[in-house]
Design a protein around this motif. Structure first.
Motif: not given
Length: 117
Positions: A93-102
């Motif tokens: 979840y954290k990785r997906v969220i960070q990728n989407l934010i980036n």
């Protein structure tokens, strides 16, 4: 074992009564520890309980008690698996969220660059 008014009564010795009381105390201790809200502590407690049940099963001769211990073991293993999956999901979840934010920030910057020309 004597059946009396649908209640199972066992011919218990003094050591059986002591063992039952010690078991009762240990189970109450586990019950209190499992009510914690901290996931890591809960995971440790459930693992310890699982080892306790596994050791206890090696000393049990009653089929009724054995079935109960096996069910407790099954639920404890399911709980451990669920907690581990939770950690994996949180990581993903954290990785997906960070990728989407980036990605969103990159798209925003791209738009700003296009507007400046």
């Amino acid at each position: 074992m004597i059946i009396h008014n649908n209640i199972f009564c066992m011919n218990l010795t003094f050591t059986d009564i002591l063992d039952a009381n010690l078991l009762r105390v240990k189970y109450r201790e586990y019950e209190g520890l499992m009510r914690t809200s901290k996931t890591k502590e809960l995971l440790g407690t459930v693992k310890d309980f699982l080892h306790f049940v596994e050791r206890l099963k090696s000393h049990v001769s009653s089929t009724v008690l054995m079935r109960s211990l096996e069910e407790q073991e099954r639920v404890a293993k399911r709980l451990i698996t669920t907690i581990r999956v939770r950690y994996l999901l949180l990581f993903l979840y954290k990785r997906v969220i960070q990728n989407l934010i980036n990605r969103l920030v990159s798209l925003m910057r791209s738009l700003l660059i296009q507007l400046s020309f």
